[in-house]
Design a protein around this motif. Structure first.
Motif, PDB file in Angstrom:
ATOM      1  N   VAL B  97       0.773  -1.049  -0.353  1.00 43.21           N
ATOM      2  CA  VAL B  97      -0.555   0.112   0.284  1.00 43.21           C
ATOM      3  C   VAL B  97       0.896   0.907   0.142  1.00 43.21           C
ATOM      4  CG1 VAL B  97      -1.721   1.649   1.252  1.00 43.21           C
ATOM      5  CG2 VAL B  97      -1.765  -1.068   1.233  1.00 43.21           C
ATOM      6  N   LEU B  98       2.028   1.182   1.127  1.00 40.81           N
ATOM      7  CA  LEU B  98       3.171   2.603   0.614  1.00 40.81           C
ATOM      8  C   LEU B  98       3.702   2.718  -0.304  1.00 40.81           C
ATOM      9  CD1 LEU B  98       4.617   2.442   4.612  1.00 40.81           C
ATOM     10  CD2 LEU B  98       2.980   3.574   3.632  1.00 40.81           C
ATOM     11  N   ASN B  99       3.829   1.420  -1.266  1.00 46.68           N
ATOM     12  CA  ASN B  99       5.103   1.897  -2.474  1.00 46.68           C
ATOM     13  C   ASN B  99       4.010   2.222  -3.105  1.00 46.68           C
ATOM     14  OD1 ASN B  99       7.231   1.171  -1.668  1.00 46.68           O
ATOM     15  ND2 ASN B  99       7.101  -1.522  -1.969  1.00 46.68           N
ATOM     16  N   GLU B 100       2.454   2.639  -3.578  1.00 47.84           N
ATOM     17  CA  GLU B 100       1.346   2.695  -4.091  1.00 47.84           C
ATOM     18  C   GLU B 100       1.110   4.322  -3.831  1.00 47.84           C
ATOM     19  OE1 GLU B 100      -1.798   0.338  -4.454  1.00 47.84           O
ATOM     20  OE2 GLU B 100      -2.628   1.349  -6.162  1.00 47.84           O
ATOM     21  N   LEU B 101       1.356   3.917  -2.629  1.00 47.12           N
ATOM     22  CA  LEU B 101       1.252   5.388  -2.631  1.00 47.12           C
ATOM     23  C   LEU B 101       2.355   6.506  -2.535  1.00 47.12           C
ATOM     24  CD1 LEU B 101      -1.065   5.669   1.003  1.00 47.12           C
ATOM     25  CD2 LEU B 101      -1.894   5.409  -1.102  1.00 47.12           C
ATOM     26  N   ARG B 102       3.108   6.293  -2.410  1.00 47.93           N
ATOM     27  CA  ARG B 102       4.312   6.594  -2.637  1.00 47.93           C
ATOM     28  C   ARG B 102       4.417   7.098  -4.419  1.00 47.93           C
ATOM     29  NH1 ARG B 102       7.888   2.607   0.940  1.00 47.93           N
ATOM     30  NH2 ARG B 102       6.949   3.772   3.835  1.00 47.93           N
ATOM     31  N   PHE B 103       4.026   6.020  -5.304  1.00 49.63           N
ATOM     32  CA  PHE B 103       4.523   6.524  -6.496  1.00 49.63           C
ATOM     33  C   PHE B 103       3.076   7.790  -6.740  1.00 49.63           C
ATOM     34  CE2 PHE B 103       3.645   5.544 -11.245  1.00 49.63           C
ATOM     35  CZ  PHE B 103       4.984   5.153 -11.390  1.00 49.63           C
ATOM     36  N   GLN B 104       2.012   7.822  -6.203  1.00 47.79           N
ATOM     37  CA  GLN B 104       0.869   7.898  -6.026  1.00 47.79           C
ATOM     38  C   GLN B 104       1.403  10.206  -6.103  1.00 47.79           C
ATOM     39  OE1 GLN B 104      -1.816   8.237  -7.870  1.00 47.79           O
ATOM     40  NE2 GLN B 104      -1.544   6.569  -8.631  1.00 47.79           N
ATOM     41  N   ARG B 105       2.314   9.875  -5.406  1.00 51.25           N
ATOM     42  CA  ARG B 105       3.247  11.571  -4.164  1.00 51.25           C
ATOM     43  C   ARG B 105       4.195  11.734  -5.647  1.00 51.25           C
ATOM     44  NH1 ARG B 105       5.865  14.474  -2.954  1.00 51.25           N
ATOM     45  NH2 ARG B 105       5.309  15.826  -1.207  1.00 51.25           N
ATOM     46  N   GLN B 106       4.490  10.501  -6.452  1.00 52.48           N
ATOM     47  CA  GLN B 106       5.281  11.006  -7.355  1.00 52.48           C
ATOM     48  C   GLN B 106       4.818  11.839  -8.353  1.00 52.48           C
ATOM     49  OE1 GLN B 106       8.732   8.291  -9.051  1.00 52.48           O
ATOM     50  NE2 GLN B 106       8.584   7.815  -6.468  1.00 52.48           N
ATOM     51  N   LEU B 107       3.650  10.960  -9.104  1.00 53.99           N
ATOM     52  CA  LEU B 107       2.667  11.456  -9.674  1.00 53.99           C
ATOM     53  C   LEU B 107       2.304  12.820  -9.673  1.00 53.99           C
ATOM     54  CD1 LEU B 107       0.942   8.009 -11.302  1.00 53.99           C
ATOM     55  CD2 LEU B 107       2.993   8.729 -12.403  1.00 53.99           C
ATOM     56  N   HIS B 108       1.619  12.985  -8.193  1.00 53.49           N
ATOM     57  CA  HIS B 108       1.367  14.302  -8.039  1.00 53.49           C
ATOM     58  C   HIS B 108       2.175  15.244  -8.135  1.00 53.49           C
ATOM     59  CE1 HIS B 108      -3.345  13.063  -7.870  1.00 53.49           C
ATOM     60  NE2 HIS B 108      -2.765  11.751  -7.407  1.00 53.49           N
ATOM     61  N   GLN B 109       3.078  14.783  -7.924  1.00 54.23           N
ATOM     62  CA  GLN B 109       4.265  16.298  -7.862  1.00 54.23           C
ATOM     63  C   GLN B 109       4.782  16.947  -9.398  1.00 54.23           C
ATOM     64  OE1 GLN B 109       5.530  17.509  -4.853  1.00 54.23           O
ATOM     65  NE2 GLN B 109       6.421  18.644  -6.195  1.00 54.23           N
ATOM     66  N   ARG B 110       4.789  15.272  -9.830  1.00 59.23           N
ATOM     67  CA  ARG B 110       4.815  15.745 -10.984  1.00 59.23           C
ATOM     68  C   ARG B 110       3.715  16.862 -11.715  1.00 59.23           C
ATOM     69  NH1 ARG B 110       6.638  11.081 -14.510  1.00 59.23           N
ATOM     70  NH2 ARG B 110       7.637  10.434 -12.125  1.00 59.23           N
ATOM     71  N   GLN B 111       2.622  16.305 -11.584  1.00 58.33           N
ATOM     72  CA  GLN B 111       1.708  17.293 -11.963  1.00 58.33           C
ATOM     73  C   GLN B 111       1.296  18.826 -11.573  1.00 58.33           C
ATOM     74  OE1 GLN B 111      -0.125  15.762 -14.628  1.00 58.33           O
ATOM     75  NE2 GLN B 111      -1.115  17.809 -14.608  1.00 58.33           N
TER      76      GLN B 111
END
Lengths: 171, 171
Positions: B97-111
Motif C-alpha cells: 500500500v505504501l509503495n502504491e501511495l508513494r508512487f502516486q505522490r511522485q505522479l502528483h508532484q510532477r503534475q
DNA sequence: TAGTTCATGTAATATGTTACATGATTTA
DNA sequence: TAAATCATGTAACATATTACATGAACTA
C-alpha cells in the motif's frame, strides 16, 4: 447485501469517490453471479419485497485480491463539468456565472457538513457488537473520509477566491 | 482545429478536468458535423497528411450558449479508483500500500510542477499578436488552472498524512 | 389514504475504452 | 534509416445514464 443496500451504502458513505445508478448495480450483480464471483438467494420465503441477498464467493474474494495486488500507475482521470463550463464562461453574463458558483458553494458547504457528521467509530462499535471486527478497516475508511473533507475544504476556498475575483471584474 | 489538435489541447491544457481518447474525438466530430454544429474541410489539397480542419457553425455556437445558460444544480460526480482501492486495503500488505501511495505522490508532484510551469499570459500574448483577443478568457482559464494547483497541493498534503499514518501502523 | 421509502428489474441510448489499422513527416 | 511524432479512422466491447415499469411496506 442486497442491490438496494449497496445503492444506499454507495450513496451514503462512498458517494464522493464512487457512484452508481441502481440499474447498473442490479445488472452488474447478475453478471457477477454468472461469473461465480457472487451468489444470491431470496432468504425469506414469506418476504413479499423479494429481497435478494448477495454474498461474495471464494473466487470473488480472490479476484478482488488480484485486483488490489496490481498497483495503480497513473493519476486517476477526472471529469469536472463545472470546470469545463468555467473554461468557456468568459462571454457569459457575469451575474449568471456568479449565481452558478454561489449555488455550487452551498452544495459543497452542505457536503462538507455531511462528511463532518459521519461517525466512523460509532459504526465500528456497532459492527463489533455483532462480532465483526473492522477496526483495521476503520483506519482506511478514515483516509478516504479525510480525502473528502480536504477536497470539500479546498473546493470551498477555491470557490470563494473565484467568486471574489469575478465580482471585481468589469461587466 | 483538427481532431489531432483537439486531442493535444485536451492532453496539455485541460487534462485535469476533461479527457478524451482520439477515437472518441474523431467519431464525435463526425457526429457534430452530421448535426450541422461544425463544418470541416481538408484545407490543403497537396497535404498528404489529410488534415481535416473543423470550424464551429452559428448553430453550434448557439447550442454551446444554450448549454452554458443552464446552470449546474448538482455537485460534479467523481470516480476515484485510488480511493476505492484504499477503502478495501486494510487486509493488504502494508508495504504494498505504501509503495502504491508513494508512487502516486511522485505522479502528483510532477503534475503540480506541470501546472506551475504553465504560462497563460505568454499564450494570450501570442494569440493577441495574431489578432485574437483572449484577455477575458485568460481570467477564466486561470480559475481552472488555480483549481488544478489547489487540487494537487491538497492531494499531496493528504498523501503525506496518509503515508505517515500507515507507516506508524502495526503490521 | 396519500406520500415516501423499500425493493427489483428491463430497454434504449449514450458515452468511454481498447485494439486494430494505415500511412506521411520529422528528427536523431 | 530507424524511431518518434503527426494524422485519421473503424470495430468490438465495456460502462453509464435515462426512462419505463411494477408492487410492497411504512409513515404522517
Amino acid at each position: 447485501m442486497t442491490g438496494y443496500d449497496l445503492k444506499r451504502t454507495l450513496d451514503n458513505s462512498t458517494a464522493h469517490f464512487w457512484h452508481a445508478y441502481h440499474s447498473q448495480i442490479y445488472t452488474t450483480l447478475r453478471k457477477l453471479e454468472q461469473d461465480n464471483l457472487v451468489t444470491s438467494e431470496v432468504q425469506d420465503e414469506d418476504d413479499k419485497l423479494n429481497r435478494r441477498v448477495y454474498t461474495i464467493t471464494d473466487a470473488g474474494r480472490a479476484e478482488l485480491d488480484r485486483w488490489l495486488a496490481q498497483p495503480m500507475r497513473e493519476i486517476a482521470p477526472t471529469k469536472d463539468e463545472l470546470l469545463v463550463r468555467l473554461f468557456f464562461s468568459a462571454p457569459r453574463d457575469k451575474e449568471a456565472v456568479l449565481n452558478e458558483l454561489r449555488f455550487q458553494r452551498q452544495l459543497h458547504q452542505r457536503q462538507l457538513e455531511v462528511y463532518q457528521g459521519i461517525d466512523l467509530q460509532h459504526f465500528v462499535d456497532a459492527m463489533d457488537a455483532r462480532g465483526t471486527n473492522v477496526e483495521r478497516d476503520r483506519e482506511f475508511w478514515q483516509f478516504t473520509l479525510n480525502n473528502g473533507l480536504a477536497y470539500e475544504q479546498m473546493t470551498l476556498a477555491w470557490l470563494d477566491a473565484t467568486i471574489a475575483r469575478i465580482e471585481s471584474m468589469d461587466d
